[in-house]
Design a protein around this motif. Structure first.
Motif, PDB file in Angstrom:
ATOM      1  N   MET A   1      38.809  41.526  48.244  1.00 14.96           N
ATOM      2  CA  MET A   1      38.932  42.427  47.030  1.00 14.96           C
ATOM      3  C   MET A   1      39.907  42.835  46.579  1.00 14.96           C
ATOM      4  O   MET A   1      39.990  43.136  45.395  1.00 14.96           O
ATOM      5  CB  MET A   1      38.114  43.888  47.913  1.00 14.96           C
ATOM      6  CG  MET A   1      38.029  45.094  47.009  1.00 14.96           C
ATOM      7  SD  MET A   1      37.561  46.619  48.134  1.00 14.96           S
ATOM      8  CE  MET A   1      39.381  47.104  48.312  1.00 14.96           C
ATOM      9  N   MET A   2      41.003  42.813  47.343  1.00 18.41           N
ATOM     10  CA  MET A   2      42.492  42.944  46.852  1.00 18.41           C
ATOM     11  C   MET A   2      42.829  41.943  45.583  1.00 18.41           C
ATOM     12  O   MET A   2      43.121  42.220  44.347  1.00 18.41           O
ATOM     13  CB  MET A   2      43.543  43.028  47.701  1.00 18.41           C
ATOM     14  CG  MET A   2      43.300  44.255  48.450  1.00 18.41           C
ATOM     15  SD  MET A   2      44.955  44.746  49.438  1.00 18.41           S
ATOM     16  CE  MET A   2      44.729  46.763  48.989  1.00 18.41           C
ATOM     17  N   LEU A   3      42.551  40.711  45.973  1.00 18.93           N
ATOM     18  CA  LEU A   3      42.896  39.606  45.029  1.00 18.93           C
ATOM     19  C   LEU A   3      41.991  39.647  43.731  1.00 18.93           C
ATOM     20  O   LEU A   3      42.177  39.335  42.784  1.00 18.93           O
ATOM     21  CB  LEU A   3      42.433  38.210  45.791  1.00 18.93           C
ATOM     22  CG  LEU A   3      43.680  37.824  46.805  1.00 18.93           C
ATOM     23  CD1 LEU A   3      43.079  36.624  47.343  1.00 18.93           C
ATOM     24  CD2 LEU A   3      44.766  37.718  46.220  1.00 18.93           C
TER      25      LEU A   3
ATOM     26  N   GLN B   1      40.939  42.532  42.475  1.00 21.72           N
ATOM     27  CA  GLN B   1      41.678  43.521  41.787  1.00 21.72           C
ATOM     28  C   GLN B   1      42.736  42.867  40.965  1.00 21.72           C
ATOM     29  O   GLN B   1      42.954  43.483  39.965  1.00 21.72           O
ATOM     30  CB  GLN B   1      41.909  44.679  42.881  1.00 21.72           C
ATOM     31  CG  GLN B   1      42.502  45.956  42.207  1.00 21.72           C
ATOM     32  CD  GLN B   1      41.437  46.720  41.260  1.00 21.72           C
ATOM     33  OE1 GLN B   1      40.277  46.564  41.630  1.00 21.72           O
ATOM     34  NE2 GLN B   1      41.911  47.584  40.607  1.00 21.72           N
ATOM     35  N   VAL B   2      43.523  42.100  41.539  1.00 21.67           N
ATOM     36  CA  VAL B   2      44.674  41.584  40.944  1.00 21.67           C
ATOM     37  C   VAL B   2      44.203  40.686  39.446  1.00 21.67           C
ATOM     38  O   VAL B   2      44.711  40.717  38.586  1.00 21.67           O
ATOM     39  CB  VAL B   2      45.457  40.806  41.800  1.00 21.67           C
ATOM     40  CG1 VAL B   2      46.467  39.960  40.896  1.00 21.67           C
ATOM     41  CG2 VAL B   2      46.097  41.344  42.903  1.00 21.67           C
TER      42      VAL B   2
ATOM     43  N   LEU C   1      43.182  43.374  36.844  1.00 20.02           N
ATOM     44  CA  LEU C   1      44.338  43.868  36.416  1.00 20.02           C
ATOM     45  C   LEU C   1      44.846  42.555  35.578  1.00 20.02           C
ATOM     46  O   LEU C   1      45.504  42.958  34.499  1.00 20.02           O
ATOM     47  CB  LEU C   1      45.425  44.333  37.266  1.00 20.02           C
ATOM     48  CG  LEU C   1      44.907  45.595  38.187  1.00 20.02           C
ATOM     49  CD1 LEU C   1      46.098  45.842  39.441  1.00 20.02           C
ATOM     50  CD2 LEU C   1      44.968  46.654  37.324  1.00 20.02           C
ATOM     51  N   ALA C   2      44.822  41.403  35.821  1.00 17.98           N
ATOM     52  CA  ALA C   2      45.420  40.245  35.009  1.00 17.98           C
ATOM     53  C   ALA C   2      44.813  40.397  33.674  1.00 17.98           C
ATOM     54  O   ALA C   2      45.417  40.175  32.678  1.00 17.98           O
ATOM     55  CB  ALA C   2      45.384  38.930  35.905  1.00 17.98           C
TER      56      ALA C   2
ATOM     57  N   LEU D   1      43.489  42.685  31.984  1.00 16.98           N
ATOM     58  CA  LEU D   1      43.976  43.760  31.321  1.00 16.98           C
ATOM     59  C   LEU D   1      45.510  43.706  30.795  1.00 16.98           C
ATOM     60  O   LEU D   1      45.854  43.859  29.648  1.00 16.98           O
ATOM     61  CB  LEU D   1      44.094  45.242  32.055  1.00 16.98           C
ATOM     62  CG  LEU D   1      42.780  45.591  32.730  1.00 16.98           C
ATOM     63  CD1 LEU D   1      42.849  46.957  33.203  1.00 16.98           C
ATOM     64  CD2 LEU D   1      41.880  45.918  31.313  1.00 16.98           C
ATOM     65  N   TYR D   2      46.352  42.902  31.819  1.00 15.85           N
ATOM     66  CA  TYR D   2      47.929  42.922  31.319  1.00 15.85           C
ATOM     67  C   TYR D   2      47.971  41.653  30.259  1.00 15.85           C
ATOM     68  O   TYR D   2      48.630  42.029  29.447  1.00 15.85           O
ATOM     69  CB  TYR D   2      48.278  42.486  32.696  1.00 15.85           C
ATOM     70  CG  TYR D   2      50.015  42.251  32.599  1.00 15.85           C
ATOM     71  CD1 TYR D   2      50.648  43.413  32.337  1.00 15.85           C
ATOM     72  CD2 TYR D   2      50.650  40.836  32.545  1.00 15.85           C
ATOM     73  CE1 TYR D   2      52.073  43.307  31.996  1.00 15.85           C
ATOM     74  CE2 TYR D   2      51.999  41.020  32.244  1.00 15.85           C
ATOM     75  CZ  TYR D   2      52.602  41.974  31.905  1.00 15.85           C
ATOM     76  OH  TYR D   2      53.878  41.741  31.748  1.00 15.85           O
ATOM     77  N   PHE D   3      47.007  40.548  30.197  1.00 18.06           N
ATOM     78  CA  PHE D   3      47.319  39.623  29.212  1.00 18.06           C
ATOM     79  C   PHE D   3      46.381  40.128  27.946  1.00 18.06           C
ATOM     80  O   PHE D   3      45.591  39.275  27.624  1.00 18.06           O
ATOM     81  CB  PHE D   3      46.911  38.266  29.543  1.00 18.06           C
ATOM     82  CG  PHE D   3      48.064  37.899  30.958  1.00 18.06           C
ATOM     83  CD1 PHE D   3      49.323  37.335  30.524  1.00 18.06           C
ATOM     84  CD2 PHE D   3      47.680  37.869  32.185  1.00 18.06           C
ATOM     85  CE1 PHE D   3      50.133  37.127  31.456  1.00 18.06           C
ATOM     86  CE2 PHE D   3      48.527  37.651  33.242  1.00 18.06           C
ATOM     87  CZ  PHE D   3      49.735  36.998  33.017  1.00 18.06           C
TER      88      PHE D   3
END
Lengths: 316, 325
Positions: free
Chosen positions: B124-126, B128-129, B132-133, B135-137
Motif C-alpha cells: 500500500m505504501m509503495l 502511495q509513493v 505521489l510520483a 503528481l510530482y512529475f
C-alpha cells in the motif's frame, strides 16, 4: 522576521501538529498493540470526531466555549459507541483475523465516509474556537487556543499513561497484549478487553480531531492524512510500543512542517513513505528499538507468541 | 503423471466452459446498445486487471493493497511513450508491459520479504509513493488533470491493415482477444507445476519450504505474472481510451481489484472476471442514484469478508463443481 523567531514559530506549529498526531497515533497503536489488528478505518473515526464536533457546537450555540466543551465530551462517546458496534458486529465475527480485519475495516472506511457525505455534505465546515486569546511573544502574537491544544494533548497522554501503567484496567490490557491465552486462563475477559480497546482507540482519534477542528475545518475526506501519518508514526515507533509511538509522533509532527518548508511537500511525502516502507521491511521493530511490550507482525521472528499466533491463524 | 493428465476428463469441460464465455462475449457485441457496448469493453479490461491480481491473492495467498501501481505502470508506460515520444501503438503497448514487469520485479524484491499484514501495508505504501510520483512529475504526467492521446497516435498498421482504436468495435474485440489470452495464460499457469506450488505456498508456506521449494522465487514469479498482467490492462486502458491520469493509480483502484476478486471468487480463473462484471454494474447503477456510490463498495467488502469469503465461483466450486479451475 529573523531566523530565530521564525524557527520558534515553526516549532510551535510543529508542536500543535505533533500533539494531535500523538493522540491519533496512540489510538492506532493501542488497537494494534493489544488486538494485533490494523484498523484502516482509524482516520474515519478522526473525521467523525470533527464532524460530530461541528454538529454539536451548532446545536449548542449559546456560547462557543459551552458548545465546544459539550462536543469534547459527547462526540468521543458517540464515536466510541460506533466503534463498539463495529467491533461487535464485524471484527468479533472475524475472530480478529489480521488480514480479514484489514479488508473489513477498508469496507468500514468507505461506509463511514460515504454516510457522512450523504448526511453532512461535501462542504468543509468551520468550528469556532472556544475562546480567542492571543499570547503576545516579543516577536509575534500566537493563538492561545493552539497552546491549549498542546497542553490538553499532553494532559490526555499523561492520563493514558497513568491508566495503562498504574491501574487494573491497564494491567488487563497489557496482559492481553503480552499473551492472550495466558491472560484468558487467568480470568481476564479478553474479548471484552478487545472491544474496549477498539472503542478507546477510536475515541483517541476523535479527541485529536475535536481539538484540531477549530484550527482546520471539518470535511468528509479529512480522515486520509491522519490515517497515513498515524501508520507512519506507529511503524517508526515500533509496532505496538506506546513510548515509541509518542516519540515518533513528536519527531514526525515537528519535522513535517520544517521539511515542507525546504522541499516540495509531495516529494517530502514520497521520500518519507518510501523510508517507512523500508523500515517495515528491514527493521520491523521500529527506529526506537524494542520496548517492554513489543509485538511484531513479522512471522519469521521465531519463538515469539506472535509467531505461533500467526501460524495458528493461517492454518486453513 | 502430471496433474493435467489426472484431470484429462475435466479439462474438456473446462476448455468448453472458457470457450463458451469467450463466444458469449463475442456475440454480445452485436446485441448490446452503445452505452453497454462501451461499458463491456471497460469491464473486460478491468477483468484482466482483476485476473492478474488473483494470481497473487487467490492462488498465492498474498493480499496486496497496491496493485494500482502496476496498472499505473502499464498506463503510464504506454501513455507517456505514445504521448511524448510518439511511439506507435504496438511499441507503446510493449513498453507499458515492460514497465509493469520491471516494477513488479523491483516491488517483489522489497515487499516479498514480508508476509501477511506487513505485506499489505508495504504494498500500500509503495503504491502511495507511485501515486505521489505521478503528481510530482506533473511536467510529464500533468497529474490529476492527465493527458489525452491524439487521434493520430491511436491507429497503427498491422500486416497491411489499418487498426483504428477509435472504432468501438475494434476496441471491443481487442479487449476480448486480450481477455482470452489472459485467461489461457492463467489457466496454463495454475494447472501446471507452478500453480500447484503457488497453492502449496498459500496453504502452508513453511511446509512448501520444507519440501524443497524455493518459495521466494515462486512468489516472485507469481508477483511478476500478476503485476505484468495488471500492467497489460493498464496499457490497454491508456491506448484504447486515450486518457492517462493519476486517478488510476490511487488506492481506490487497488481496492477495486481486491473487491472484484473477492466477489467473483479468489483462486478461480473466471471468478475475478465475473466479479468485475457484477461490481461494475452495481456501482454504475448506484452512481445514478447517489454521489456516495462508494458506500456500495464498502458494504460489499464487509459483507463478502463476513459471510462470503469464497466469493461466487469459489462457493460454486466448493459446493457443486470441484473441477472448476
Amino acid at each position: 522576521m529573523d531566523f530565530g523567531p521564525f524557527l520558534f514559530l515553526a516549532s510551535l506549529e510543529g508542536l500543535v501538529q505533533a500533539a494531535v498526531l500523538c493522540l491519533t497515533a496512540l489510538g492506532l497503536c493501542l488497537v494494534f498493540g493489544v488486538m494485533r489488528v490494523v484498523n484502516v478505518a482509524h482516520g474515519e473515526f478522526f473525521m467523525l470526531g470533527a464532524v460530530l464536533a461541528w454538529w454539536i457546537t451548532n446545536l449548542i450555540s449559546t456560547h462557543p466555549a459551552l458548545g465546544f466543551v459539550a462536543a469534547l465530551i459527547i462526540a468521543p462517546v458517540m464515536v466510541g459507541l460506533i466503534a463498539f458496534c463495529a467491533d461487535r458486529l464485524i471484527l468479533k465475527r472475524l475472530s480478529y483475523n489480521p488480514e480479514a480485519t484489514i479488508v473489513a475495516t477498508i469496507g468500514l472506511l468507505y461506509v463511514i465516509q460515504q454516510t457522512v457525505l450523504i448526511t453532512f455534505g461535501a462542504d468543509a465546515r468551520a468550528v469556532n474556537a472556544p475562546f480567542y486569546f492571543r499570547v503576545q511573544f516579543p516577536w509575534f502574537g500566537y493563538s492561545g487556543y493552539k497552546l491549549l491544544v498542546i497542553v490538553a494533548a499532553a494532559l490526555i497522554l499523561l492520563g493514558a499513561w497513568f491508566v495503562i501503567t498504574r491501574t487494573r484496567v491497564g494491567l488487563m490490557m497489557r496482559a492481553t497484549q503480552y499473551d492472550r491465552e495466558m491472560a484468558q486462563s487467568f480470568g481476564i475477559p479478553v474479548e471484552r478487553v478487545y472491544t474496549v480497546v477498539f472503542a478507546v482507540g477510536a475515541m483517541f482519534a476523535a479527541v485529536g480531531a475535536i481539538l484540531v477542528v477549530p484550527i482546520r475545518q471539518a470535511h468528509y475526506l479529512m480522515g486520509l492524512d491522519p490515517l497515513l501519518l498515524s501508520f507512519i508514526v506507529v511503524i517508526i515507533g515500533g509496532l505496538g510500543s506506546i513510548r515509541g509511538t509518542v516519540a515518533a509522533a513528536i519527531l514526525i509532527g515537528m519535522s513535517d512542517g520544517i521539511i515542507s518548508v525546504f522541499f516540495s511537500p509531495t516529494l517530502a511525502k514520497m521520500v518519507s513513505t518510501t523510508l517507512v516502507a523500508f523500515i517495515l521491511v528491514f527493521k520491523p521493530e521500529g527506529l526506537f528499538g524494542p520496548s517492554v511490550v513489543n509485538f511484531r507482525i513479522y512471522p519469521n521472528h521465531k519463538g515469539h507468541k506472535g509467531y505461533k499466533r500467526h501460524l495458528r491463524l493461517n492454518k486453513k | 503423471m502430471t496433474p493435467a493428465k489426472i484431470n484429462s476428463g475435466n479439462s474438456r469441460k473446462i476448455i468448453s466452459l472458457h470457450l463458451a464465455v469467450i463466444v458469449i462475449l463475442f456475440l454480445l457485441q452485436f446485441v448490446l446498445p452503445e452505452y453497454h457496448h462501451l461499458t463491456m469493453t471497460r469491464i473486460m479490461i478491468l477483468a484482466i486487471f482483476a485476473m492478474g491480481y488473483n494470481v497473487l491473492f487467490g492462488y498465492t495467498g498474498l493480499l496486496s493493497l497496491g496493485h494500482a501501481m502496476f496498472f499505473g505502470a502499464g498506463l503510464y508506460g504506454a501513455g507517456l511513450t505514445a504521448y511524448h515520444l510518439g511511439w506507435s501503438v504496438p511499441l507503446a503497448f510493449a513498453s507499458g508491459i515492460i514497465a509493469g514487469a520491471l516494477l513488479s520485479l523491483l516491488v517483489g524484491c522489497i515487499a516479498l520479504r514480508t508476509t501477511g499484514v506487513a505485506f499489505m501495508i508495504v504494498t500500500m505504501m509503495l503504491a502511495q509513493v507511485a501515486y505521489l510520483a505521478t503528481l510530482y512529475f506533473t511536467r510529464y504526467t500533468r497529474g490529476d488533470e492527465g493527458l489525452v492521446l491524439s487521434q493520430a497516435s491511436r491507429s497503427f498498421e498491422f500486416f497491411g491493415a489499418t487498426v483504428d482504436l477509435t472504432n468501438p468495435s475494434t476496441r471491443y474485440n481487442l479487449s476480448l482477444a486480450l481477455l482470452g489470452i489472459t485467461m489461457s495464460i492463467i489457466y496454463r499457469l495454475v494447472r501446471g507445476k507452478t500453480g500447484r506450488a503457488l497453492v502449496a505456498i498459500r496453504e502452508n508456506e513453511p511446509r512448501a519450504q520444507m519440501l524443497g521449494y524455493n518459495t521466494f522465487a515462486i512468489k516472485l514469479k507469481a508477483l511478476l505474472v500478476s503485476g505484468t498482467l495488471s500492467a497489460t490492462a493498464g496499457a490497454t486502458f491508456a491506448l484504447l481510451f486515450a486518457y492517462i491520469g493519476s486517478s488510476f493509480t490511487t488506492i481506490q483502484y487497488s481496492i477495486d481489484a481486491l473487491l472484484f476478486t473477492l466477489l467473483g471468487g479468489p483462486g478461480t480463473v473466471l471468478g475475478p472476471a465475473l466479479g468485475t462484471f457484477l461490481m461494475f454494474y452495481l456501482v454504475d447503477i448506484a452512481s445514478q442514484y447517489t454521489t456516495a456510490y462508494l458506500l456500495v463498495t464498502g458494504l460489499a467488502l464487509i459483507f463478502l469478508v463476513l459471510y462470503f469469503p469464497k466469493g461466487i465461483l469459489g462457493t460454486i466450486k466448493h459446493r457443486w463443481l470441484p473441477w472448476l479451475p
